[in-house]
Design a protein around this motif. Structure first.
Motif, PDB file in Angstrom:
ATOM      1  N   GLY A  86       0.866  -1.325   0.131  1.00 19.85           N
ATOM      2  CA  GLY A  86      -0.154   0.265  -0.237  1.00 19.85           C
ATOM      3  C   GLY A  86       0.762   1.405   0.023  1.00 19.85           C
ATOM      4  N   LYS A  87       1.996   1.341   0.045  1.00 19.45           N
ATOM      5  CA  LYS A  87       2.851   2.302   0.022  1.00 19.45           C
ATOM      6  C   LYS A  87       3.835   2.504  -1.447  1.00 19.45           C
ATOM      7  CE  LYS A  87       3.430   1.899   5.006  1.00 19.45           C
ATOM      8  NZ  LYS A  87       4.760   1.796   6.029  1.00 19.45           N
ATOM      9  N   THR A  88       4.240   3.779  -1.558  1.00 15.09           N
ATOM     10  CA  THR A  88       4.803   3.945  -2.903  1.00 15.09           C
ATOM     11  C   THR A  88       6.403   3.850  -2.609  1.00 15.09           C
ATOM     12  OG1 THR A  88       2.956   5.145  -3.825  1.00 15.09           O
ATOM     13  CG2 THR A  88       5.385   5.562  -4.964  1.00 15.09           C
ATOM     14  N   GLU A  89       7.039   3.303  -3.536  1.00 16.20           N
ATOM     15  CA  GLU A  89       8.713   3.165  -3.135  1.00 16.20           C
ATOM     16  C   GLU A  89       9.496   3.544  -4.501  1.00 16.20           C
ATOM     17  OE1 GLU A  89      10.019  -0.271  -0.984  1.00 16.20           O
ATOM     18  OE2 GLU A  89       8.133  -0.613  -0.458  1.00 16.20           O
ATOM     19  N   VAL A  90      10.430   4.191  -4.286  1.00 15.46           N
ATOM     20  CA  VAL A  90      11.107   4.220  -5.651  1.00 15.46           C
ATOM     21  C   VAL A  90      12.375   3.310  -5.241  1.00 15.46           C
ATOM     22  CG1 VAL A  90      12.756   5.820  -6.705  1.00 15.46           C
ATOM     23  CG2 VAL A  90      10.508   6.595  -6.037  1.00 15.46           C
ATOM     24  N   VAL A  91      12.708   2.590  -6.691  1.00 24.26           N
ATOM     25  CA  VAL A  91      13.867   1.741  -6.537  1.00 24.26           C
ATOM     26  C   VAL A  91      14.680   2.063  -7.536  1.00 24.26           C
ATOM     27  CG1 VAL A  91      14.736  -0.703  -6.568  1.00 24.26           C
ATOM     28  CG2 VAL A  91      12.277  -0.285  -5.825  1.00 24.26           C
ATOM     29  N   ARG A  92      15.956   2.227  -7.357  1.00 25.96           N
ATOM     30  CA  ARG A  92      17.087   2.867  -8.341  1.00 25.96           C
ATOM     31  C   ARG A  92      17.889   1.672  -8.910  1.00 25.96           C
ATOM     32  NH1 ARG A  92      15.338   7.811  -9.825  1.00 25.96           N
ATOM     33  NH2 ARG A  92      15.002   8.643  -7.938  1.00 25.96           N
ATOM     34  N   ALA A  93      17.963   1.611 -10.038  1.00 24.45           N
ATOM     35  CA  ALA A  93      18.939   0.496 -10.829  1.00 24.45           C
ATOM     36  C   ALA A  93      20.220   0.890 -11.329  1.00 24.45           C
ATOM     37  CB  ALA A  93      18.236   0.110 -11.937  1.00 24.45           C
ATOM     38  N   ARG A  94      21.375   0.347 -10.915  1.00 26.15           N
ATOM     39  CA  ARG A  94      22.623   0.842 -11.140  1.00 26.15           C
ATOM     40  C   ARG A  94      23.086   0.456 -12.591  1.00 26.15           C
ATOM     41  NH1 ARG A  94      27.347  -2.241  -8.172  1.00 26.15           N
ATOM     42  NH2 ARG A  94      26.392  -1.392  -6.298  1.00 26.15           N
ATOM     43  N   LYS A  95      22.442  -0.373 -13.293  1.00 23.69           N
ATOM     44  CA  LYS A  95      22.735  -0.693 -14.552  1.00 23.69           C
ATOM     45  C   LYS A  95      21.330  -0.416 -15.430  1.00 23.69           C
ATOM     46  CE  LYS A  95      26.868  -3.761 -14.289  1.00 23.69           C
ATOM     47  NZ  LYS A  95      27.736  -2.639 -14.995  1.00 23.69           N
ATOM     48  N   GLU A  96      20.600  -1.281 -15.394  1.00 28.60           N
ATOM     49  CA  GLU A  96      19.527  -1.682 -16.290  1.00 28.60           C
ATOM     50  C   GLU A  96      18.098  -1.981 -15.515  1.00 28.60           C
ATOM     51  OE1 GLU A  96      19.904  -4.150 -19.684  1.00 28.60           O
ATOM     52  OE2 GLU A  96      21.493  -2.695 -20.673  1.00 28.60           O
ATOM     53  N   VAL A  97      17.072  -1.517 -16.342  1.00 27.63           N
ATOM     54  CA  VAL A  97      15.685  -1.764 -15.927  1.00 27.63           C
ATOM     55  C   VAL A  97      15.052  -2.888 -17.168  1.00 27.63           C
ATOM     56  CG1 VAL A  97      13.242  -1.108 -15.682  1.00 27.63           C
ATOM     57  CG2 VAL A  97      15.186   0.353 -14.762  1.00 27.63           C
ATOM     58  N   ILE A  98      14.737  -3.807 -16.569  1.00 26.12           N
ATOM     59  CA  ILE A  98      14.050  -4.815 -17.600  1.00 26.12           C
ATOM     60  C   ILE A  98      12.807  -5.209 -17.349  1.00 26.12           C
ATOM     61  CG2 ILE A  98      14.514  -7.091 -19.102  1.00 26.12           C
ATOM     62  CD1 ILE A  98      17.505  -6.976 -17.492  1.00 26.12           C
ATOM     63  N   ILE A  99      11.960  -4.861 -18.594  1.00 19.26           N
ATOM     64  CA  ILE A  99      10.384  -4.910 -18.328  1.00 19.26           C
ATOM     65  C   ILE A  99      10.251  -6.202 -18.876  1.00 19.26           C
ATOM     66  CG2 ILE A  99       8.065  -4.202 -18.887  1.00 19.26           C
ATOM     67  CD1 ILE A  99       9.132  -1.534 -19.150  1.00 19.26           C
ATOM     68  N   SER A 100       9.402  -7.251 -18.258  1.00 17.77           N
ATOM     69  CA  SER A 100       9.068  -8.556 -18.701  1.00 17.77           C
ATOM     70  C   SER A 100       7.651  -9.002 -18.207  1.00 17.77           C
ATOM     71  CB  SER A 100      10.209  -9.708 -18.315  1.00 17.77           C
ATOM     72  OG  SER A 100       9.925 -10.846 -18.917  1.00 17.77           O
ATOM     73  N   ALA A 101       6.579  -8.220 -18.607  1.00 13.03           N
ATOM     74  CA  ALA A 101       5.330  -8.069 -17.912  1.00 13.03           C
ATOM     75  C   ALA A 101       4.350  -8.661 -19.092  1.00 13.03           C
ATOM     76  CB  ALA A 101       4.881  -6.730 -17.401  1.00 13.03           C
ATOM     77  N   TYR A 130      13.615   1.842 -28.049  1.00  9.22           N
ATOM     78  CA  TYR A 130      14.129   3.031 -28.920  1.00  9.22           C
ATOM     79  C   TYR A 130      13.632   4.437 -28.297  1.00  9.22           C
ATOM     80  CZ  TYR A 130      14.448  -0.140 -32.959  1.00  9.22           C
ATOM     81  OH  TYR A 130      14.704  -1.102 -33.737  1.00  9.22           O
ATOM     82  N   GLY A 131      14.730   5.266 -28.276  1.00  9.02           N
ATOM     83  CA  GLY A 131      14.819   6.603 -27.717  1.00  9.02           C
ATOM     84  C   GLY A 131      15.021   6.965 -26.141  1.00  9.02           C
ATOM     85  N   CYS A 132      15.679   5.743 -25.508  1.00 12.31           N
ATOM     86  CA  CYS A 132      16.202   6.042 -24.394  1.00 12.31           C
ATOM     87  C   CYS A 132      17.191   5.097 -24.011  1.00 12.31           C
ATOM     88  CB  CYS A 132      14.896   5.725 -23.191  1.00 12.31           C
ATOM     89  SG  CYS A 132      14.180   4.204 -23.383  1.00 12.31           S
ATOM     90  N   ARG A 133      17.938   5.076 -23.002  1.00 12.52           N
ATOM     91  CA  ARG A 133      18.914   4.309 -22.532  1.00 12.52           C
ATOM     92  C   ARG A 133      18.726   3.472 -21.227  1.00 12.52           C
ATOM     93  NH1 ARG A 133      24.201   8.006 -22.402  1.00 12.52           N
ATOM     94  NH2 ARG A 133      22.487   9.542 -22.161  1.00 12.52           N
ATOM     95  N   ASN A 134      19.160   2.459 -21.130  1.00 14.29           N
ATOM     96  CA  ASN A 134      19.462   1.528 -19.821  1.00 14.29           C
ATOM     97  C   ASN A 134      17.797   0.921 -19.519  1.00 14.29           C
ATOM     98  OD1 ASN A 134      21.793   2.204 -19.464  1.00 14.29           O
ATOM     99  ND2 ASN A 134      21.495   3.383 -17.729  1.00 14.29           N
ATOM    100  N   LEU A 135      17.043   0.723 -20.828  1.00 16.20           N
ATOM    101  CA  LEU A 135      15.984   0.292 -20.551  1.00 16.20           C
ATOM    102  C   LEU A 135      15.658  -0.738 -21.613  1.00 16.20           C
ATOM    103  CD1 LEU A 135      13.016  -0.069 -19.151  1.00 16.20           C
ATOM    104  CD2 LEU A 135      12.045   1.847 -20.835  1.00 16.20           C
ATOM    105  N   ARG A 136      15.298  -1.911 -21.433  1.00 16.68           N
ATOM    106  CA  ARG A 136      14.723  -3.214 -22.168  1.00 16.68           C
ATOM    107  C   ARG A 136      13.552  -3.784 -21.910  1.00 16.68           C
ATOM    108  NH1 ARG A 136      20.598  -5.217 -24.391  1.00 16.68           N
ATOM    109  NH2 ARG A 136      22.009  -4.423 -22.980  1.00 16.68           N
ATOM    110  N   VAL A 137      13.036  -4.436 -22.951  1.00 21.54           N
ATOM    111  CA  VAL A 137      11.722  -5.280 -23.100  1.00 21.54           C
ATOM    112  C   VAL A 137      11.857  -6.666 -23.604  1.00 21.54           C
ATOM    113  CG1 VAL A 137       9.380  -5.599 -23.454  1.00 21.54           C
ATOM    114  CG2 VAL A 137      10.233  -3.191 -23.242  1.00 21.54           C
ATOM    115  N   ARG A 138      11.603  -7.616 -22.700  1.00 24.82           N
ATOM    116  CA  ARG A 138      12.100  -9.140 -23.108  1.00 24.82           C
ATOM    117  C   ARG A 138      10.998 -10.154 -22.462  1.00 24.82           C
ATOM    118  NH1 ARG A 138      14.669 -13.435 -20.127  1.00 24.82           N
ATOM    119  NH2 ARG A 138      12.706 -12.973 -19.445  1.00 24.82           N
TER     120      ARG A 138
END
Length: 614
Positions: free
Chosen positions: A264-279, A574-582
């Motif tokens: 129920g709380k909002t948090e922010v998690v930082r990534a040193r290298k990459e964020v990978i979306i696999s949803a 495309y258009g940004c860095r450190n973000l992938r979808v897989r």
């Protein structure tokens, strides 16, 4: 489980909300396991659902449907305001239910087990559209990295974590199925892992041959990795959006982490290298749009700051339209069905549970839907058949009427590939599936209830392997707008109607008539026996009764941006860095088979690409 690492320690961040069934978005545990093999990085997995890896409904193969509609299911529906052309009036406004897995392991924890790779031609078509390294020769090795089939009737050197098995023939239905298919001139043997398979078989399933329990991404992969110090898993935590920094030099924005909601709380998690979306094919584009990546007009209308203007996010959504027919079974020994089990007959349930608990046998140890065939378009033989097909493929009424946001380049390439499969006598343009029992998709896309009484049934279904219709999924102010646009390309209904005719032909081919009451009770929407031999009747049946498999792909397609892509061949957005979808959303042309094997291949192939870049 180890304590969560501090934000500065998280190197690879996988954000997931796994969508069900054969959609098979199970890349989360695969990626986590493969990335955490690198001891120099920290991996955090964020999963919206619960950990149900020890739940009997997940473990016991026959209980696969029981999680539908529970908290482990996103339970999505297509949009209520579907926009079809006039020829699709029978589908207007009809919402279809689509279960989507919401648990650790995603759809691989709830799907129907079938593990059949797509064809070499299908995968090579991906590569031809600008995706170097995604050809069959390379991709098939990634599939092989995912599974082991120890007791195999086919030659395979695969030695991956997922345990597969081929069911022992406890009934006589497999023999009848093969005989009927063979009499129609199709093969009944062959290696489904060859990339060239066509014909009938008892398909491999993701069921451990020793324990007779479901083998899935959670149990098979995470069992290898959960004790690793560099892997952390958070469940029941949903990803709100990806966070970005804009560099001082005004270059592409950089993904720096995610905002999540947990307890129920909002948090922010930082990534040193990459964020990978696999949803998955529905939720990965959702996360991108909520993060400011998508069609600028849509995002601004919802008050979202635009990070990357790409109108192709959420587009090119594909799925397999499916039709099913049920027949009454004649009373004969050796032709068991699951109908009394589905009716929850107390004696049948007790016997099945006793057999499974004692020595892992009986109906609970298998899915019951492992008889299938992958077949070409029927009636292509000889000059007459070739001429008829040529007329259909070049008839103006079967042209794409509304490209929407699809680029002309992709539409032409897509149509050219599908035409080549339809015109080939060895092309696989439909998949046929059977079930020894009453198993029918209703007009709302849900399985219909079995009729009361003691009658037994045999069900058969066919789905179009390579539909040309392309839909979309986009965020709205209140949720998701899912519009698959089934049959928006008119060739799809024509091709499926011809395969429905072939389905009826199979069921009327010896020895099936000896074991079925062909003039008996069918599921309510099916026309009288013999009616489907008329092509107009078959077309009408398709338009009025089609549901859809739970096989969504696309929406974050992997191809050049100018062709309609969202990610490149390295899975970078495309258009940004450190973000992938897989995940399945990157698949630009839907697999021509139930997609579980293909999505495991995407998971392994993507993991190898990402590991090489870290």
């Amino acid at each position: 489980m180890q304590p969560a690492p501090r934000a500065s320690q998280v190197d690879g961040l996988t954000s997931l909300s796994f969508p069900l069934h054969c959609t098979a978005k199970h890349g989360e545990p695969v990626l986590a396991t493969r990335l955490s093999e690198l001891s120099t990085i920290q991996v955090l997995v964020i999963e919206a659902g619960e950990d149900l890896m020890k739940d009997a409904r997940v473990i016991i193969p026959a209980l696969a449907p029981t999680l539908t509609g529970t908290s482990a299911d996103w339970a999505t529906q297509t949009s209520s305001q579907l926009t079809f052309s006039q020829s699709q009036a029978s589908l207007r406004g009809r919402q279809l239910f689509h279960p989507l897995g919401r648990t650790l392991g995603g759809s691989s924890a709830l799907n129907s087990h079938t593990f059949t790779p797509t064809s070499k031609a299908n995968v090579d078509a991906w590569a031809s559209l600008g995706n170097d390294g995604w050809d069959w020769e390379s991709f098939s090795k990634s599939i092989d990295n995912s599974y082991t089939l120890a007791k195999s009737p086919w030659k395979t050197e695969a030695r991956g974590p997922l345990q597969l098995s081929v069911a022992d023939e406890e009934t006589r239905w497999p023999q009848v199925w093969r005989e009927a298919i063979s009499k129609l001139g199709y093969p009944v043997s062959g290696n489904p892992f060859s990339g060239q398979f066509q014909g009938a078989l008892v398909t491999p399933e993701s069921i451990d041959p020793d324990t007779k329990e479901r083998s899935f991404a959670g149990s098979a992969y995470l069992s290898l990795a959960q004790s690793r110090q560099n892997l952390t898993i958070w469940t029941q935590a949903s990803v709100d959006k990806v966070l970005f920094n804009k560099p001082i030099d005004q270059g592409d924005p950089v993904a720096t982490g995610v905002q999540i909601t947990r307890d129920g709380k909002t948090e922010v998690v930082r990534a040193r290298k990459e964020v990978i979306i696999s949803a998955g094919a529905l939720h990965s584009p959702k996360i991108l749009e909520l993060s400011g990546i998508g069609d600028a007009t849509l995002l601004r209308s919802l008050g979202i700051d635009v990070i990357v203007d790409n109108p192709h996010v959420g587009e090119n959504l594909q799925n397999h339209p499916i039709c099913s027919v049920t027949f009454q079974v004649s009373p004969q020994d050796g032709f068991q069905t699951i109908d009394s089990l589905v009716r929850q007959d107390p004696d049948t349930l007790a016997s099945a549970m006793e057999a499974y608990g004692k020595d892992r046998t009986g109906p609970f140890a298998r899915s019951g839907i492992d008889l299938m065939a992958q077949l070409p378009l029927p009636n292509l033989e000889g000059p007459k058949g070739s001429r008829e097909l040529d007329l259909v493929l070049h008839d103006p009424k079967y042209e794409d009427r509304d490209l929407g946001k699809t680029t002309t380049a992709f539409a032409e390439a897509h149509r050219s590939f599908v035409n080549s499969i339809l015109a080939s006598p060895t092309g696989r343009s439909a998949e046929y599936i059977t079930c020894p029992g009453y198993a029918v998709y209703g007009p709302d896309g849900k399985m219909t209830a079995i009729p009361p009484g003691t009658e037994r049934y045999f069900s058969a279904a066919v789905f179009l392997s390579l539909p040309l219709s392309r839909g979309s999924v986009h965020i709205t102010s209140s949720g998701l707008d899912i519009d698959p646009k089934y049959f928006s390309h008119p060739l799809d209904a024509e091709m499926l109607a011809r395969h429905v005719q072939q389905l009826e032909t199979i069921m009327n081919t010896d020895p099936f008539p000896k074991h079925l009451k062909l003039d008996g009770v069918r599921n309510p929407v099916v026309p009288p026996p013999g009616s489907l031999s008329d092509l107009d009747n078959a077309r009408a049946f398709v338009l009025s009764s089609t549901a859809a498999a739970h096989h969504f792909t696309g929406a974050c397609s992997m191809m050049p941006r100018e062709t309609g892509g969202v990610v490149d061949a390295q899975l970078r957005v495309y258009g940004c860095r450190n973000l992938r979808v897989r995940d399945a959303s990157i698949i630009l042309i839907i697999p021509g088979a139930s997609p579980q094997a293909t999505v495991y291949g995407v998971a392994e192939h993507g993991a190898r690409i990402i590991k090489s870049a870290l």
